[in-house]
Design a protein around this motif. Structure first.
Motif, PDB file in Angstrom:
ATOM      1  N   THR A  53       1.086  -1.205  -0.070  1.00 56.77           N
ATOM      2  CA  THR A  53      -0.536   0.136  -0.303  1.00 56.77           C
ATOM      3  C   THR A  53       0.900   1.503  -0.129  1.00 56.77           C
ATOM      4  O   THR A  53       0.690   2.383   0.980  1.00 56.77           O
ATOM      5  N   ALA A  54       1.509   1.008  -0.691  1.00 57.98           N
ATOM      6  CA  ALA A  54       3.358   2.320  -0.274  1.00 57.98           C
ATOM      7  C   ALA A  54       1.941   3.663  -1.092  1.00 57.98           C
ATOM      8  O   ALA A  54       2.574   5.130  -0.780  1.00 57.98           O
ATOM      9  N   HIS A  55       1.349   3.710  -1.988  1.00 58.78           N
ATOM     10  CA  HIS A  55       0.436   4.887  -2.182  1.00 58.78           C
ATOM     11  C   HIS A  55      -0.087   5.735  -1.221  1.00 58.78           C
ATOM     12  O   HIS A  55       0.040   6.182  -0.625  1.00 58.78           O
ATOM     13  N   SER A  56      -0.909   4.386  -0.679  1.00 60.10           N
ATOM     14  CA  SER A  56      -2.148   5.116   0.290  1.00 60.10           C
ATOM     15  C   SER A  56      -1.054   5.135   1.671  1.00 60.10           C
ATOM     16  O   SER A  56      -1.804   6.171   2.511  1.00 60.10           O
ATOM     17  N   CYS A 159       8.717   6.067 -12.677  1.00 59.90           N
ATOM     18  CA  CYS A 159       7.433   5.266 -12.551  1.00 59.90           C
ATOM     19  C   CYS A 159       6.733   5.741 -11.547  1.00 59.90           C
ATOM     20  O   CYS A 159       6.782   6.528 -10.862  1.00 59.90           O
ATOM     21  N   MET A 160       5.371   4.943 -11.097  1.00 58.13           N
ATOM     22  CA  MET A 160       4.345   5.871 -10.869  1.00 58.13           C
ATOM     23  C   MET A 160       4.951   5.054  -8.860  1.00 58.13           C
ATOM     24  O   MET A 160       5.361   4.378  -8.767  1.00 58.13           O
ATOM     25  N   ILE A 161       3.544   5.714  -8.090  1.00 57.85           N
ATOM     26  CA  ILE A 161       4.250   5.560  -6.593  1.00 57.85           C
ATOM     27  C   ILE A 161       2.298   5.113  -6.463  1.00 57.85           C
ATOM     28  O   ILE A 161       1.683   5.677  -6.604  1.00 57.85           O
ATOM     29  N   SER A 162       2.007   3.333  -6.253  1.00 55.00           N
ATOM     30  CA  SER A 162       0.736   2.745  -6.740  1.00 55.00           C
ATOM     31  C   SER A 162       0.786   2.036  -5.642  1.00 55.00           C
ATOM     32  O   SER A 162       1.670   1.638  -4.758  1.00 55.00           O
ATOM     33  N   PRO A 285       3.822  -0.614  -6.846  1.00 53.23           N
ATOM     34  CA  PRO A 285       3.715  -0.667  -5.117  1.00 53.23           C
ATOM     35  C   PRO A 285       5.193  -0.801  -4.810  1.00 53.23           C
ATOM     36  O   PRO A 285       4.975  -1.012  -3.612  1.00 53.23           O
ATOM     37  N   GLY A 286       6.461  -0.237  -5.277  1.00 49.10           N
ATOM     38  CA  GLY A 286       7.732  -0.285  -4.470  1.00 49.10           C
ATOM     39  C   GLY A 286       8.377  -1.228  -5.327  1.00 49.10           C
ATOM     40  O   GLY A 286       9.900  -1.132  -5.486  1.00 49.10           O
ATOM     41  N   MET A 287       8.352  -2.484  -5.202  1.00 46.18           N
ATOM     42  CA  MET A 287       8.568  -3.888  -5.479  1.00 46.18           C
ATOM     43  C   MET A 287       8.268  -3.838  -6.735  1.00 46.18           C
ATOM     44  O   MET A 287       7.214  -5.320  -6.515  1.00 46.18           O
ATOM     45  N   ARG A 288       8.167  -4.020  -8.071  1.00 43.73           N
ATOM     46  CA  ARG A 288       7.429  -4.405  -9.266  1.00 43.73           C
ATOM     47  C   ARG A 288       8.029  -5.873  -9.593  1.00 43.73           C
ATOM     48  O   ARG A 288       6.566  -6.370 -10.849  1.00 43.73           O
ATOM     49  N   GLY A 289       8.900  -6.444  -9.426  1.00 46.04           N
ATOM     50  CA  GLY A 289       9.548  -7.438 -10.394  1.00 46.04           C
ATOM     51  C   GLY A 289       7.952  -8.982  -9.922  1.00 46.04           C
ATOM     52  O   GLY A 289       7.891  -9.714 -11.675  1.00 46.04           O
TER      53      GLY A 289
END
Ligand SMILES: [Zn+2]
Lengths: 337, 137
Positions: A53-56, A159-162, A285-289
């Protein structure tokens, strides 16, 4: 939630636990280890999970403080005020200096991923939820005219942060044959790390070590790849990794990506890039792998919203940590029957 | 909320490998190591050589001259100290004797900074140590 929390939540009693955390490439490493442990008979089915929940939480990932921990490198770097974006920007700056790479060439990567994102309803929804302005296909001018965040990287190169989450199931061939979905096979894997060295080359990433291992195990060459799921934290990440994965020579990435070459509807020009819209335009969200593996599997099953016709081979390459200093690469080659 | 000025984040003296480097900055010395066996330059400071695993590393003092290997102008930061400094330049500096250090380029217009620019040490003074920043020559 960590692996052991997931086990408790679902009431699973796993025989193998792997909570390797190397940032964005963790899931490529998990996939490689799952294949290894299944081949060794230690497990039959592996569950890879991710949620954030990196964005929230309003986590300032790209431009926050980086005070770091207590190992020697942190103690040397702390005072400099290097942001994560500036770290990647320093790779771009050097790449431009050594090879004449331009912002317009780097922008090709942002334009191609947005083109794919606009075809993916989930990516469009994510951009709406994050209050993106002008949710539409972009041009090279849009990218180079966007605000400079850390020279030479513009806003639309970041990149975005979602928020986001995903899961991957990796199973033994016996199990996979009985599943509802057609299997996607892990054909090869490689892992490596790279760190700053006195006199070292910042334009070359750990992928030059992980990719040859993965391609050799798979018995294929980069020119055979249909789908390139490459960690697009920033435009320069993709450019560097296209070179290091062997799609073109070091320094030639700028010219190679020109003219919309990375789009899904250009199958004769090499692989399609990040057909879900990538971290630049669908989610990060921070770690997209994990999403690299998921979209690669969708392509090989014919389920992508930017489907490459008859896609047979895909590479998922995660880069965790920081491209311009210390990072971990995970390369996974995937194929179908 | 508070108008109290926020200070630059500083290194910690109780980090064993790098303590000697930071102690040197108090004397305005840029210290680095060289392997007594294979002559490799070691930086950041360590207890063993990254070339040959030898642990006989000799401390040396740099003349403080170098070149900008690469850099970025930071225009967005949420860090309480660094957001006050915007825009500022972070750079990897190649010191003439071999060490490469992450630092800031100061004393010039950020827009004038270029790869290859020759720089010299410029110490930012603090209570128990000094911070090695770099200024174009
Ligand atoms: Zn040595």
């Amino acid at each position: 939630m960590q692996g052991f929390n997931i086990a408790e939540y679902f009431g699973i009693k796993p025989n193998v636990l792997d909570m390797t955390n190397v940032g964005g490439s963790s899931f490529e490493i998990h996939a490689a280890h799952a294949k290894r442990d299944i081949a060794a008979g230690k497990a039959k089915v592996a569950l890879l999970t991710y949620g954030s929940t990196a964005h929230s939480n309003a986590r300032a990932i790209g431009a926050g403080g980086r005070d770091g921990g207590m190992h020697p490198a942190d103690n040397m770097d702390r005072f400099s005020g290097m942001t994560l974006i500036a770290n990647y920007a320093m790779v771009a700056q050097r790449h431009m200096h050594e090879f004449g790479t331009t912002s317009e060439q780097l922008a090709e990567i942002s334009v191609a991923t947005r083109f794919h994102a606009m075809r993916n309803p989930e990516a469009v929804k994510a951009m709406e939820d994050l209050d993106f302005i002008n949710i539409r296909e972009t041009t090279i001018e849009d990218v180079v005219d966007s605000r400079m965040i850390a020279d030479p990287l513009h806003l639309l190169e970041c990149c975005m942060i979602s928020d986001g989450g995903g899961a991957v199931v990796i199973a033994s061939p016996e199990v996979a044959r009985d599943c509802k979905k057609p299997p996607v096979w892990i054909l090869g894997s490689g892992e490596a790390t790279k760190y700053p060295e006195n006199g070292g080359d910042i334009c070359t990433s750990a992928a030059v070590q992980s990719a040859p291992t993965a391609f050799k195990e798979a018995g294929i060459s980069p020119s055979e790849i249909d789908i390139a799921m490459i960690y697009d934290s920033f435009s320069i990440t993709v450019l560097t990794l296209l070179e290091d994965l062997g799609f073109c020579k070091k320094g030639e990435g700028g010219a190679w990506v020109e003219g919309g070459r990375l789009r899904f509807d250009r199958p004769n020009d090499g692989p399609a890039l990040n057909t879900d819209g990538g971290g630049l335009s669908s989610n990060h969200p921070g770690m997209r792998g994990i999403f690299l593996l998921i979209e690669a599997a969708r392509q090989l099953r014919g389920e992508s919203t930017s489907q490459v016709e008859n896609a047979k081979l895909a590479v998922a390459h995660g880069n965790g940590g920081m491209l311009g200093s210390r990072h971990v690469a995970g390369t996974i080659i995937l194929g179908r029957d | 909320m508070s108008d109290k000025p926020v200070a630059r984040p500083l290194p910690k003296f109780d980090e064993a490998d790098t303590a000697e480097f930071w102690a040197g900055t108090k004397e305005k010395e840029f210290r680095y190591q060289q392997c007594d066996n294979c002559q490799k330059i070691i930086f950041y400071p360590r207890r063993t050589c990254t070339g040959c695993t030898n642990s006989q590393l000799i401390w040396k003092v740099s003349n403080g001259l170098g070149k900008i290997y690469t850099f970025s102008i930071v225009r967005l930061s949420y860090h309480p100290f660094f957001k006050q400094q915007l825009p500022y330049v972070v750079a990897w500096i190649d010191i003439d004797e071999g060490p490469r250090i992450l630092s800031n380029v100061v004393g010039c217009d950020a827009e004038d900074v270029k790869i290859g620019t020759e720089v010299k040490l410029e110490w930012e003074i603090h209570e128990n140590l000094n911070i090695p920043l770099f200024e174009p020559i």
